[in-house]
Structures are given as C-alpha cells and as structure tokens.
Enzyme design. Structure first.
Site: not given
Length: 239
Positions: A163, A166
C-alpha cells in the site's frame, strides 16, 4: 464562426472522447461471483506475484500493477470481450481499468472493494503451492481485544506492505511513536497477515487508523492522512 457553433463542436468533441474512453462498471463481490459462475470471463488480478500466490480468485490471470511493463502487457488484452479486474481494495484495479478505458476498451469491470471484500463474503480463493504467507506484525483477534482494553490510549495503524499511502504514513507514525513515549501505545497491524482480525472487524481498506481507550473506539479514519493531520490527531488525543 459564432460562439454557439463553437460550443456545439466542443460538446461533440467531448462526446467522442467519452465514447472512445468507454465506461468502467463497478461490481460488488456477489455480482462478480455471479458473473464468474455464469460466464467465461477474462479475470485479471493486478496485485504482486506474492499477493496472488497467497490467495486469488479461481481462474484469474496475474499482472503486477507495479511492474515497469504493466501497461504494455495490460494493453495486449483483447478488446472484444469483457474484462474484469481486481486487487486487494479496488484502488490498483481501478487505475488499471482507467488505462484500459482511455485506450478504447469499452467493456471494463472493477471489483470495487477488492479481494478484501471477497474474503468478507467467505468466497473461495486459490492458494498456490509456493505461497509464503506474510507474518510480520500479524495480530489475532484475541490479541487485539486484549490490547484495546489498555488503560492508556491505543493508536492502531492497519497497513499492508503493498500500500503506497501506508508507506507514506509510516515514517510519521514511527516518529510519533518515539515522541509519545509511554503516554500511548502505538501499534502497527499488517492487514495481509491478520486476515482473521480484518474479517472480524469488517475492514475494506487500508490505511486505517483507529484509537481505542479502555475498550472503546474514540477515533477512526480510512485513507491517507497527511503528516499535519496525524500530528494534529496526536495533539488532540494524547496531550
């Protein structure tokens, strides 16, 4: 040429571009499941090889969204048949679907909430023999429920290794952890490694930040948070 005629020509041009780009249809997991039962669909998983090996939908091919040759390989797919795309949360597959639509593909479908939603519905996946399940920052449900009963506030960062948002947030989370000291617990949970917990909490995407205090959820946010937003969150809750 009059202004009226120019407006008409502009509208026609926009309509032609729209027609050439095609339409992307969003599907839920039950809708995609029904398609796969009743039709021979071209289904493409746009995650990494490791994610694919750890669990993919039956019959799916695999193209890594992050690969340098991804776009070139994606555009080799035939235009005369429906194309169904998915990833973990729907983000990468949506971007892939947009590439197809912009290049004249007119029958493109995206699994809107990805295989995370597929798992929530207990739909079957294929695990490859060479699968190497991720165990970093894994958390089981019983560990989680014990953690959130803490007398101190607990900030939990649900993330996934693939991600991008993230990864953007992680350095800030690490710095907050150092600066907060013993005032708060800051815990990272790998959503890919913690599938039982993710399913129990009904999470559909990462990054997901939540705060618990004495078992009660006091804050939650799904999606990218800027450094300023994260620091403001800490100041508001832990000072």
């Amino acid at each position: 040429m009059s202004r009226f005629i120019l407006i008409i020509l502009f509208q026609i041009a926009l309509a032609n571009v729209s027609a050439q780009q095609g339409k992307i249809t969003q599907l839920s997991s039950p809708e995609l499941s029904e398609v796969l039962v009743n039709n021979k669909a071209t289904l493409i998983d746009v995650r990494t090889r490791g994610e694919y090996a750890n669990g993919h939908i039956t019959g799916a091919g695999q193209l890594n969204y992050y690969a340098l040759v991804f776009k070139k390989k994606l555009l080799l797919l035939l235009k005369d048949r429906p194309l169904y795309l998915y990833c973990n949360t729907g983000y990468r597959s949506q971007k892939a679907a947009e590439i197809l639509a912009k290049n004249g593909y007119t029958n493109v479908y995206n699994l809107e909430h990805g295989i995370m939603e597929w798992d929530l519905y207990d739909m079957p996946v294929v695990v490859e023999p060479d699968a190497k399940p991720d165990t970093e920052n894994k958390m089981e449900p019983d560990e989680f429920y014990a953690l959130i009963q803490s007398e101190k506030p607990v900030l939990i960062d649900f993330y996934a290794p693939w991600c991008g948002p993230c990864r953007q947030m992680m350095p800030v989370i690490d710095r907050i952890k150092q600066e907060a000291g013993d005032r708060v617990f800051i815990v990272k949970i790998n959503a890919d490694a913690s599938k039982k917990l993710v399913k129990e909490l009904q999470l559909l995407g990462v990054p997901y930040i939540t705060i618990y205090h004495k078992g009660l959820k006091t804050y939650e946010n799904q999606g990218l948070m800027s450094e300023k937003e994260l620091l403001s969150l800490v100041e508001a809750n832990f000072n």
